[in-house]
Design a protein around this motif. Structure first.
Motif, PDB file in Angstrom:
ATOM      1  N   ALA A 187       0.950  -1.353   0.086  1.00 19.69           N
ATOM      2  CA  ALA A 187      -0.048  -0.077  -0.151  1.00 19.69           C
ATOM      3  C   ALA A 187       0.843   1.373   0.025  1.00 19.69           C
ATOM      4  N   VAL A 188       1.902   1.328  -0.979  1.00 21.98           N
ATOM      5  CA  VAL A 188       2.812   2.445  -1.231  1.00 21.98           C
ATOM      6  C   VAL A 188       2.650   3.144  -2.634  1.00 21.98           C
ATOM      7  N   HIS A 189       3.276   4.021  -2.935  1.00 19.58           N
ATOM      8  CA  HIS A 189       3.073   4.566  -4.269  1.00 19.58           C
ATOM      9  C   HIS A 189       4.453   4.346  -5.218  1.00 19.58           C
ATOM     10  N   ASP A 190       5.564   3.931  -4.488  1.00 18.91           N
ATOM     11  CA  ASP A 190       6.549   3.651  -5.334  1.00 18.91           C
ATOM     12  C   ASP A 190       7.592   2.704  -4.574  1.00 18.91           C
ATOM     13  N   ARG A 191       8.468   2.306  -5.458  1.00 15.80           N
ATOM     14  CA  ARG A 191       9.593   1.313  -5.006  1.00 15.80           C
ATOM     15  C   ARG A 191      10.514   1.814  -3.754  1.00 15.80           C
ATOM     16  N   THR A 192      10.513   3.096  -3.747  1.00 14.39           N
ATOM     17  CA  THR A 192      11.294   3.675  -2.743  1.00 14.39           C
ATOM     18  C   THR A 192      10.526   3.683  -1.302  1.00 14.39           C
ATOM     19  N   GLN A 193       9.364   3.789  -1.247  1.00 13.86           N
ATOM     20  CA  GLN A 193       8.716   3.780  -0.306  1.00 13.86           C
ATOM     21  C   GLN A 193       8.262   2.260   0.125  1.00 13.86           C
TER      22      GLN A 193
END
Length: 204
Positions: A187-193
């Motif tokens: 449930a995050v927006h990108d791979r870093t998160q």
């Protein structure tokens, strides 16, 4: 000439490394620090091409230095000098901006090569330690499959999809699908998160 800041709390090791590196015509260890506080002070006083950073130090450790550099907006490349005992902090260090790591028992030629690799903008991940990190067992959570956990570990080490595909012997398209599933499940927006959340939840 590559201008280096060497940060290491063990005096004999620090002096020995500095003397050896200074034998290389293209490298100049122009400053040394014995702990993290000393390192940050020297970084505020002069510019360096690279920081050679120990992880375990008194007063302020390597992670503390990386966090402070990140807060300051200091983009000086950092190459970690580590031991196998530091595996638990390496992923965090890389996600705080470190450009890779070398083991303290590395050969001088390899060390110089690693410094040049970082200076050229590439990531340095030694095979033995990378293999160790990627094969650690992680507790199942967020309904991630075993393959997704493997991909997540690779992501946490800064590996691009193409490199992950080669390492796990999958197509790049398959890896992209796994990355999308990981991002959705966490449930995050990108791979870093995704990597940050994985570290926070001890998935890697």
């Amino acid at each position: 000439m590559i201008n280096c800041l060497l940060v290491e709390d063990q005096t004999l090791l620090r002096l020995g490394l500095a003397n050896l590196l200074n034998l290389e015509q293209s490298i100049n260890v122009s400053s040394q620090a014995s702990d993290g506080i000393d390192a940050l002070q020297k970084l505020s006083e002069a510019d360096f091409d690279i920081v050679l950073l120990d992880m375990r130090m008194p007063n302020l450790d390597g992670l503390g230095v990386l966090e402070a550099m990140q807060q300051r907006g200091d983009k000086t490349p950092v190459l970690i000098i580590t031991t196998f005992e530091d595996c638990d902090v390496l992923v965090k260090a890389i996600n705080l901006g470190a450009k890779g790591y070398v083991l303290k028992n590395i050969e001088l030629e390899e060390f110089i090569s690693a410094i040049n690799t970082v200076i050229s903008g590439q990531l340095v991940l030694q095979d033995a330690l990378t293999h160790y990190l990627l094969n650690q067992q992680s507790p199942p959570s967020y309904h991630l499959t075993a393959k997704e956990l493997s991909v997540l570990r690779c992501m946490s080490l800064g590996m691009a999809n193409k490199a992950i595909a080669l390492y796990l012997d999958n197509s790049e398209g398959t890896i992209r699908n796994h990355v999308s599933q990981i991002i959705a499940k966490l449930a995050v927006h990108d791979r870093t998160q995704a990597v940050i959340k994985a570290i926070q939840n001890q998935l890697v």
